[in-house]
Enzyme design. Structure first.
Site, short mmCIF file in Angstrom:
data_model
loop_
_atom_site.label_atom_id
_atom_site.label_comp_id
_atom_site.label_asym_id
_atom_site.label_seq_id
_atom_site.Cartn_x
_atom_site.Cartn_y
_atom_site.Cartn_z
N GLY A 1 -37.71 87.48 56.60
CA GLY A 1 -37.58 87.49 55.15
C GLY A 1 -36.18 87.52 54.59
CD GLU B 1 -42.21 89.27 63.04
OE1 GLU B 1 -42.57 88.91 61.91
OE2 GLU B 1 -42.88 90.02 63.76
N PRO B 2 -36.68 86.63 61.93
CG PRO B 2 -34.45 86.37 62.60
CD PRO B 2 -35.74 87.06 62.97
N GLY B 3 -36.67 83.63 60.07
CA GLY B 3 -36.87 82.19 60.13
C GLY B 3 -35.77 81.52 59.32
CE1 TYR C 1 -43.54 78.21 49.33
CE2 TYR C 1 -41.95 76.58 50.05
CZ TYR C 1 -43.00 77.43 50.33
OH TYR C 1 -43.47 77.52 51.61
CB CYS D 1 -47.49 57.33 42.88
SG CYS D 1 -46.71 55.76 43.29
CD GLU D 2 -48.98 63.41 43.47
OE1 GLU D 2 -49.14 64.12 42.46
OE2 GLU D 2 -49.88 63.17 44.28
CE1 TYR E 1 -41.20 78.73 56.63
CE2 TYR E 1 -39.10 79.51 55.77
CZ TYR E 1 -40.24 79.73 56.52
OH TYR E 1 -40.41 80.93 57.16
#
Ligand SMILES: *Cc1c(COP(=O)(O)O)cnc(C)c1O
Length: 431
Positions: free
Chosen positions: A238, A287-289, A330, A356-357, A385
């Protein structure tokens, strides 16, 4: 620290020109810096020196084999969330006995596979899961090492989609119920209670929620360790990174907050937490990502068109939400900079992809220098991510990925060949 900077007018990753890489490998292109990955790992691991610690890289943030290999080579363990991620660890030369397996929905098959590989611990999210692990382990005549994930009900004050440590979300077991759950788990066959785990959320830019959670859980873990002989306490991941002014903040490189306030660095994180953790006498897992991979990667994209409407200056690029979904998913901010530095006035621009969004928008009214067709842009802090959340929506092939090491660069994922986009499909036999 990160390793992206201008040399003259050109943006470099370490000693490699991003412009040259884009020409050679095409765009959209993810580029990762091995030096940044290495530095991030060493700095965090080093800051926690006073502890018996194990850093388990949360590979869901970036599971490219070359990234895993880099971190495995530094001695990192891994936090995996599926059999696929465990298999990737093995494919990249990672050590299964340094892997923890998280996630609320582990299947029997995944549990069997992880037991056979001899992982360090299952991070368990519910009592039905504990019973399932016990059953599978009994059948295999193996002892399953487990830690239960405690939900400390601490608000991490981060984006709703990435907060995990309150009772509003699906993760972990309520703080108040944990001791009873351990007592019941202790009676299950073929279960070894090895640790306690928590993870309160992602992209935390302030050390206070971490401190609150550790303060709250420390007495609990002490009691559980005495009663059940626990070996470790995992404080989760986190740790947040810089997204705004990511390039300018190359050094010190971590979150320096709005105008330098609330600095969260490995050192400040360690300074707050080590004094609380050390007296526990347990091995501490992290647990760092994002912290390890986020600022180690950029997404390079080419401008296809400039479209001026009555109100807007649209910069239409060849990367899209299928390559980098964070802004759409996000509302996240990525700094966007030209790969060849430009002078002149800044123009409020909407940077959009070709999908197309309306959601395929990377930035709205963002001041950008004047860019034109064919210019290259870099989306900073895209190492976490980013590529892992890629899809082939609109039948767009998955982007290529390159790992840079000084002057050297290697393709560590080929651009997906177009026919592979529908390679698993077929027409029905009656057609
Ligand atoms: C996602 C996740 C992490 C990593 O989170 P980051 O914010 O990327 O550090 C760590 N532990 C668990 C259990 C997770 O789900």
């Amino acid at each position: 620290m990160h390793s992206f900077r201008y040399v003259g007018k050109e943006l470099f990753c370490e000693d490699s020109s991003l412009g040259a890489l884009a020409v050679k490998h095409g765009t959209p292109l993810y580029v990762y810096s091995q030096a940044t990955l290495t530095d991030n790992y060493r700095r965090l691991h080093g800051a926690l020196e006073p502890l018996d610690r194990m850093v388990c890289f949360a590979m869901k943030s970036n599971s490219n084999l070359a990234v895993i290999r880099t971190l495995a080579g530094l001695g990192s363990g891994f936090d995996v969330v599926s059999a696929g991620e465990l298999a990737r660890t093995l494919a990249a030369g990672g050590d299964p006995s340094r892997c923890v397996f998280a996630g609320v929905g582990k299947t029997e098959e995944e549990i069997r596979y992880a037991l056979r590989q001899g992982i360090y611990s299952f991070n368990v999210e519910s009592e039905p899961e504990l019973r399932r692990i016990s059953k599978v382990a009994t059948r295999l005549r193996k002892i399953a090492p487990v830690a239960v994930r405690v939900n400390p009900n601490v608000d991490a004050h981060t984006h709703a989609k990435i907060t995990t440590g309150t009772y509003e979300n699906k993760f972990g077991i309520a703080f108040e119920s944990i001791e009873k759950v351990y007592a019941r788990a202790a009676r299950l066959p073929h279960i070894r209670l090895r640790g306690l785990q928590m993870h309160i959320g992602s992209q935390l830019t302030d050390v206070r929620p971490f401190r609150q959670a550790v303060e709250k859980v420390a007495p609990l873990v002490t009691r559980l360790a005495l009663r059940h002989g626990l070996e470790f306490f995992s404080i989760g991941g986190g740790i947040g990174i810089i997204y705004q002014d990511a390039l300018a903040s190359g050094s010190p490189g971590w979150w320096s907050g709005p105008k330098g306030k609330g600095i969260l660095t490995p050192e400040s994180y360690a300074a707050e937490l080590v004094p609380m953790l050390r007296p526990l006498g347990l091995r501490i897992l992290l647990e760092p990502g994002r912290f390890l991979t986020g600022n180690a990667g950029v997404l390079v994209s080419r401008v296809e068109y400039i479209k001026k409407t009555g109100k807007k200056n649209f910069v239409i690029v060849d990367a899209a939400m299928n390559d980098l979904i964070r802004p759409a998913f996000y509302d996240s901010f990525h700094e966007i900079v030209p790969v060849t530095r430009k002078g002149g006035a800044m123009i409020p621009s909407d940077v959009v992809g070709p999908i197309c969004e309306s959601g395929d928008t990377f930035a709205k009214d963002r001041p950008l220098p004047k860019v034109g067709e064919g210019d290259l842009l870099a989306f900073m802090s895209a190492g976490a991510y980013g590529s892992v959340m890629g899809s082939t929506y609109n039948s767009r092939p998955l982007a290529a990925e390159v790992l840079v090491h000084g002057k050297k660069a290697a393709v560590v994922r080929r651009r997906q060949p177009l026919a592979d986009v529908w390679g698993l499909e077929s027409t029905a036999p009656w057609q």
